[in-house]
Design a protein around this motif. Sequence first.
Motif: not given
Lengths: 289, 784, 164
Positions: A1-4, A38-39, A41-44
């Motif tokens: 769970x990190x952004x692309x 950002x959540x 993005x972290x979840x893509x």
Amino acid sequence: MRPSEFEYHKADSLEQALALLQEFGDEGRPIAGGQSLVPMMNLRLARPAHLVDINGLGLDTIEKKDGVIRIGALVRHERYLAEPLIIDNFPAFIDGVRAIGHPTIRRNGTIGGSLAHADPTAELPLLCMLHDGEIIAASAGGERRLPATRFFEGAYMTVLEAGEMIVAVELPVPPASSSGAFVEMAERRGDFAIAACGVTLEHARGRVTRAAVACSGAGQTAMRAPQLEEALEGLELAHPDAAAAIAAFTETLNPPDDHSASADYRRALVGQLTEQALATACSRAMEAS
Amino acid sequence: MTQQMDRPKHIGARIQRFEDTRLLAGTARYIDDIRLPNMLHLRFVRAQMAHAKVLEIDTEALEDIGFPTQVFTGADIGDLSIKAHQDYPEMQYSEQPLLARERVRFVGEAVAAVLADDAYQAEDAAEMVFVDYEPLQVVTTMDQARDPEVPGLFDGWRTNIFVERQMKGGDIAQAKAEAAHVIKRTYTTQRQAGVPMEGRGVAAEYDPASRMLTVWSSTQIPHLVRTYIAEELGLPESRLRVVAPDVGGGFGVKGQVFPEEVLVPWLAMKTGRPVKWVEDRREHLTSSIHARDHSHTLEAYVSEDGRLLGLKADISVDVGAYSTFPFTAAGDPGMAAKVMPGPYDFQHYEATFRALATNKCPIGTYRGVGRPSAVFAQERLMDDIANELGLDPIEFRLKNVVRDFPYTNALGFTYDPGSYAETLEKMRDLLAEDRAAAEASSNDPDKRIGVGLACFVEQTAHGTPDFTRRRVPIETGYIAARVEMTPDGQALVDIGLQNHGQGHETVMAQVAADALGIDPKDVHVRHGDTLTTPYSVGTWGSRGGALGGGAVHVAAGRIADKLKAIAGHLLQSDPQKIVLQNGIAHPEGQPDRHVAVAKLARTALRNVDQLPAGMEPGLEAQYSLDGPNDGTYSNAVHAAVVEIDTKTGKMQLKRFVVVEDCGTILNPLIVDGQVRGGVVQGIGSAMLEHFIYDEDGQPLTVTFADYLMPLATEIPEIELHHIETPTPLTPLGAKGLGEGGAIGPAAAIANAVADALGIEVTKTPLNANALWHLARQAEKNRAE
Amino acid sequence: MIEITLEVNGETRRLSVESRRLLADVLRQEFNLSGVHIGCAHGACGCCTVHLDGKPRLSCLTFAAQCDGKSVRTVESVGGVGADHPLQKAFRSEHGLQCGYCTPGFIMTLIPFVEEMTAERRMPDEEEIREAMSGNICRCTGYQGIVEAVRKVIGENLEEGAQA
């Protein structure tokens, strides 16, 4: 769970931010508090190729001018709770802000971010609709003024176009003899609501002269209740019994039916919260007058 | 068994925890803090369909990704799997492959392992692996699982039932024949997740020079993980080290051996590089283990005067797609069947229990294991019976609870002494005002107050025979401790438990310190590392204090005996009369004639010429303590006072009270913390937490925005009262207490809701939506 | 890659980071601050709370690139290896922690609250204390020990102030 991957751009001026957003089009997103984006993005679930950081742009003032209160897009939620312009004019707004998330979210989240994220039961979209707010969106091509009631197109969907960002929200200052209240029901304190309702009233001689009602939980966005608002005109502040009008309103609703709440529960809840918000708004009006 | 302690000084004291300093300072080391040179990061490609054939795994896109990657799939790992079989003839055989082979059986099952030099890159790469599936018929409900027409989840299966068995005692037909009242109800408890704040994680490194494989895992059971890896990978266990570093919560979730714990070391050996996998929160929610998901149909046989004569139970659990190791698919339903008789005195019981296979995440152990669901059913039933017979629920329970100990129940389990009636009576006193308020609110149209309670026993620290009977691969339940004194008179305790919040580093030091006459701060407790600790089953089943503490007490006692012998020799006194306390040894009643414990230790380890003739040098002892055959039974009564807004469904928990008895209290600070923490998890079970799948087997609650756990704002102060009935079955008189807090709340809260609304409550969670619907139903019932 | 300057726990460093690196990861990996814990990585548990320019911030919802020129404090700076900050001591005495994973986040969230109450010279009620920690999830303690720790340390501060 990190952004692309994306490219980060820190904007130093609004012009620069808008130029960058225009350049990136659909691939670009402004970032302010980051509490919603950002959540995702972290979840893509969101993967912008460019982030334009607008935190350095100011846009964080609350001012009164020409009968409106203008709230900069970067005003953080906790600010309202100590801001006389809001406290004195918008009691429902203050009720709603208190129900937003948790201290860290209120400290970092912005009004522009919340409106752009457009969660169906978030507080600020409902409050902006309730207070006849106008959302000012800017792009390299200029500004658009968008009534809050026409800003939200669905869950997490707004009329904002690529290259556009919210710069401010304007709420008309209500007359002195006005009142309001907001009530929400969430599973836990701070969660997005199952349903919520805000009411504002203008009154004279112990009666409602104009009412506004906005609720969430009944559809994919918050909504106003024009027929109910009309029906509330003339209501006695001392006897705010509007059960029939509220029932007529909730009968028209077609709320979502899902694992967290059934449609009939949501419908009943909207009615109940409307009654509560109305009762509080009336009693506040009585106290003040 | 019982060895009485002389003068306990530290046991029972409210001592602050020694482990807190590193946890508070941020210097603790959790699994993600393990960083090794040249380490690869692992990211899984996980199934997006609940039940499907894997047609193709396409990794072509990784060729152009711009950084090095390695990918492994089911085809690479052969038949390595998690095998968790109960040795029952009717058990249907299933294996969970480390990576799916040909078929996936739940959303979140690992399909491919992608390795890269960096965790962000590994996630990028895993996204580029394309899996082509052919959907198969999905099984998501208990009814579908029991339908013989629905194809089996595994080749060769007759039905989707892992196992169905019976347990019985007495003569249920006789109870039915004698009964004046037969009351039958069905109660269900929802699927949940345990959710420790730190997810799972595994790192592994192989050193070819020493042929030593080291595995770090966020686990409660390091020795069991070691044995499983050794057996599955065919490695010598003597060259395998499993380390559980600081573990950020477990609650039973980390008490299974997971596929990832075998796969990561295999990958480290295969690639020749250290490998680390740290689970993310979405993975944790979809792919670790789930809990509960029970449906119980109970039929009670009650005499004219309100005595329980017998109980018949039919217990189904939706255990998901695979059997978990070491407690198996039958763990939860079997536990529910076993504990259903509870604290009540009746001798006719019959239970049928079954584990149903569905396309969902497997069910494993979570605080309480089967008991929260069983107690929910049992205690809801007690209230429903009382209501039907017009009896007061507390008096009805008092009439039926076991009072004479030891007591052997219908299934042949023997309960050691407890305080079932006393806890109920105490609770009756504590609730008097609330019950009056509830009564007064019963006609209020908007706000209703309700009071409910749950009375239960908890079998804890059960010994090997309990597992032999169940024929589960856990096989045994003992805990070993090795105590060693260093020449400076300090002590080292190496214990086979794993401490992930229970305070073992403090409690075990208290126990050792009392035996050795030294200060607890001079005892260093080590755990969680198979290299330093004696073989044990790890931390689960509420056995830490009772068995771990007992093992430390016995082992330290053996060192104390030796210290006393040396002191007797040096002081020219009878060793039997030597007392060890405050760091010195002296003859009883003569504290002035003393020798320092440190001096005795130095004598035993260094100045061995001064030892009594023939005495072996050294100060080390080890003891393995198995649990009592049937375990030791803790008991408690939980009570909830709720206020429900019938118009909105909003429920406020106004009061939650616990009266509990876990035998000897070793450290009240820690006991209170364990009970309160468990209660709040139980409140989550009762009101909020629900892991939901849709009809296609897609999980809907995969983040903390949807899987709702209690926040501080939802929880009242948890009021605790203790009664201590020490058990004769463990060395310190302690019974287990870790799980009990989580067992009672669902039943107590549901009973309070039933009381408030005047309606039977048959399922959890009691969230706002459920409460509003119950209030509507109650309104309708009243009108009729 | 982006060049940034961060002042972390009193140490200022210039470093080059990828745009997408979360502040939490940069603190953990580049600054070896393993007291920054990631519990959910979607802003819902509070484990990763640090102070950014003196205010609590979720480091899993913050890109390090956004923090150029800013000052960061983590739990390591609060009471040293002995965990000697009064709030840390109160967590110890009131059993405000069990597994410890959420603890640094609670400490970082609650220190400003304790300071604010102390400055206002008032003891918050139970509801306010619970609200102050409502963005942090603890799965072990049931929160009561944490509430008591906050009450204790504010009480001590008020008493000290009264004597001074």
